[in-house]
Design an enzyme around this catalytic site. Structure first.
Site, PDB file in Angstrom:
ATOM      1  N   SER A 305       0.815  -1.205   0.000  1.00  0.00           N
ATOM      2  CA  SER A 305       0.000   0.000   0.000  1.00  0.00           C
ATOM      3  C   SER A 305       0.859   1.271   0.000  1.00  0.00           C
ATOM      4  CB  SER A 305      -0.964  -0.050   1.195  1.00  0.00           C
ATOM      5  OG  SER A 305      -1.907   0.979   1.133  1.00  0.00           O
ATOM      6  N   ASP A 316      10.417   5.605 -10.066  1.00  0.00           N
ATOM      7  CA  ASP A 316      10.039   6.222 -11.334  1.00  0.00           C
ATOM      8  C   ASP A 316      10.770   7.536 -11.590  1.00  0.00           C
ATOM      9  OD1 ASP A 316       8.397   4.133 -11.896  1.00  0.00           O
ATOM     10  OD2 ASP A 316       6.511   5.222 -11.723  1.00  0.00           O
ATOM     11  N   LYS A 330      -0.731  -4.325  -2.956  1.00  0.00           N
ATOM     12  CA  LYS A 330      -2.021  -3.848  -2.453  1.00  0.00           C
ATOM     13  C   LYS A 330      -2.135  -2.379  -2.850  1.00  0.00           C
ATOM     14  CE  LYS A 330      -5.393  -2.461   0.367  1.00  0.00           C
ATOM     15  NZ  LYS A 330      -5.939  -1.090   0.377  1.00  0.00           N
TER      16      LYS A 330
END
Length: 587
Positions: A305, A316, A330
């Site tokens: 999460s 990224d 998740k």
């Protein structure tokens, strides 16, 4: 004897049924007014009328009088089961328990759970809790709670069964990959309170370390304070540990990520069917850790999460190296929606996406490991980081540098299953105090302590069964040499081989000899792992002396951390670190 006939529908029953139909019709009309997101070919009105017809016929004509509440509750439960495992329906008591849980303090075992492959699964044990001390591991499948199967159970029902009064016990049956038999744990419940940053400190060569355990309300502030303190000590590079972190509050995930990224950088996006769920979250302030300072983020299969949001954004933007195992996957948003004063629904309304466009959420499909998917569900799109490096979708965050953790040996796993280290530490600790033993950073396990540990194992009748012994016992059951308690008498008799008395006596004699061989072999395997056993005894005694989050305890645990060692090596090799963040050259 007169046969009892079903009651005829009464006026009262017709009134109740009419009322039920009116309620459903009202919901339908309201739903049609506000539901502007359904697909064009979704004939919602006709389908809900069909549901109304079924409910009405059952209520009017079924052989027994079914209370309308029971009928509707079962219908709701069926609808919820067809969705993802994070969607739940709550009545007043259940909602109050959910509210207590989200405040970060609750009574229970200290585990985060989810439904994986339709099985109740441990995401992570929380450090310093009863589950952690007992040896519960990420990925363990809970197949029974108090002797009742968990097949088909929802997360919320499981939580209700696992929680209870502090000091009370709960028995669970665990199925674990690599273990040939299921393991039963009886664990005493405690009040569990989650800390955000239980430890940070300087390691070797100017490398700092911060362990973020949960994204609670103070997570971002605690991370910022830790970074500033480490910078004042001459910080040259940072290891940010998100292993075993099950996530938490989305605003905290964004604020924590802001500590590492410049302002106005996309951190995460949410996408759902309802327009209001489509949001982009950017960093809104300058970073706390300078962008030119090397960073490694540690993750594993229990990082979930909010942890995946942070790791995905750092990866990224090529802000640092992500190292460890592929994360849990998740990546969904749950909204708690009130239905009336007494009922709420926790509904999955959106999914998380990293800045490069990868969906964090892993499809809920059959798989044996965290990074396996069926061909039909695999994400084959190509995603690229800021520098042009290829990163992979399909659920979870795949590390830039994969380092698998060092797992305990089989005998040590068996000792954890018996909670042997924790129990022995509690027993041995008063004796060490009487002997004026100094328990500090240099404390070592002496001969007297290890002998006391083996005596303790004898006192609890600890029996380590290796793979050969387990297979031999299975053979004896199949051969009818010992009773198989898992089968009925008729089943046992039908498939049981018939042995002559002479052969049975020979087999019994062989079995007795094998028992002695296995006992000696088990003792040999324990002795082979003596140094590993001593390390775990030492850690348990240090925890007994200082508590779970003490610096001495942490440094002892990290001293043999394979993933941390790899992270620190990368941080001290500038050229290697920079090379890992560059896109491969095109031919």
């Amino acid at each position: 004897m007169m046969e009892k006939r079903p009651n005829k529908p009464t006026e009262k029953m017709f009134c109740k049924t009419s009322f039920l139909a009116m309620v459903i019709l009202t919901v339908v009309i309201t739903g049609l007014i506000i539901d502007t997101t359904r697909a064009d070919n979704d004939n919602f009105y006709a389908d809900i009328i069909r549901l109304d017809n079924v409910a009405t016929k059952i209520h009017q004509s079924y052989v027994e009088d079914i209370p309308s509440k029971e009928l509707i509750d079962n219908a709701i439960e069926g609808m919820i089961k067809s969705l993802d495992p994070h969607t739940s329906y709550f009545e007043t008591k259940q909602y109050e328990e959910l509210r207590i849980h989200t405040e970060g303090k609750f009574g229970g075992l200290g585990i985060q759970i989810s439904i994986r492959d339709d099985v109740l699964t441990v995401m992570t044990p929380i450090g310093g809790t009863p589950a952690s001390r007992a040896g519960i591991q990420s990925g363990d499948q809970i197949i029974q709670i108090e002797g009742e199967s968990t097949e088909g159970i929802t997360i919320d029902k499981a939580v209700n069964k696992l929680r209870g009064e502090p000091g009370s016990e709960v028995t669970i049956l665990i199925r674990r990959t690599g273990e040939q038999k299921d393991i039963e744990y009886t664990i005493t419940r405690e009040i569990v309170q989650i800390k955000s940053v239980p430890f940070y400190g300087m390691m070797d060569d100017g490398i700092g370390y911060i362990h973020l355990q949960a994204f609670s309300q103070e997570a971002a502030n605690e991370v910022e304070n830790a970074i500033k303190d480490l910078k004042s000590q001459g910080l040259k590079g940072l290891v940010f540990d998100l292993r075993l972190n099950p996530g938490g509050l989305l605003p905290q995930a964004i604020e924590v990520t802001e500590k590492f990224l410049p302002s106005d950088k996309l951190i995460v996006s949410t996408r759902g069917r309802v327009r209001g769920q489509n949001k982009d979250f950017h960093s809104s302030r300058a970073e706390v850790l300078p962008t030119d300072m090397p960073l490694v983020v540690l993750v594993n299969r229990a990082s979930a999460s909010a942890s995946e949001i942070v790791a995905g954004a750092i990866q990224d933007w090529d802000r640092g190296i992500v190292l460890g195992d592929t994360t849990f996957g998740k990546g969904s948003v749950q909204s708690v929606i009130p239905l009336d004063k007494s009922h709420h629904i926790k509904l999955t309304t959106a999914l998380y996406y990293t800045p490069s466009g990868r969906c964090i959420d892993r499809p809920n499909i059959a798989r044996d490991t965290a990074d396996e998917q069926s061909d039909s569900e695999a994400d084959t799109n190509v995603y690229r980081t800021k520098n042009g490096r290829i990163v992979y979708g399909g659920g979870g965050i795949v590390p830039d540098f994969v380092v698998e953790p060092e797992l305990p040996s089989m005998p040590v796993r068996a000792l954890f299953g018996e909670d042997a280290f924790f129990q022995f530490a509690n027993m041995e600790y008063p004796r060490l105090q009487k002997r004026d033993t100094e328990i500090g950073a240099e404390y070592t396990i002496d001969k007297k302590t290890i002998e006391a540990f083996y005596d303790f194992l004898d006192s609890i009748e600890f029996s380590y069964k290796n793979a050969a012994q387990i297979q031999f016992e299975e053979f004896k059951k199949r051969s009818g040499l010992i009773a198989d308690t898992t089968k009925s008498d008729s089943e046992s008799q039908s498939g049981e081989p018939k042995w002559s008395e002479e052969h049975r006596a020979q087999l019994d004699e062989t079995s007795a000899k094998m028992k002695q061989i296995f006992k000696a072999e088990s003792q040999r395997e324990l002795e082979e792992n003596r140094e590993e056993i001593k390390r775990h005894i030492r850690k348990a005694i240090l925890i007994r002396e200082y508590g779970q989050d003490n610096e001495i305890v942490y440094r002892s645990r990290l001293s043999r951390d394979k993933q941390l060692d790899a992270a620190m090596q990368i941080l001290t090799e500038t050229e290697r670190y920079e090379a890992l963040l560059k896109a491969p050259e095109q031919d």
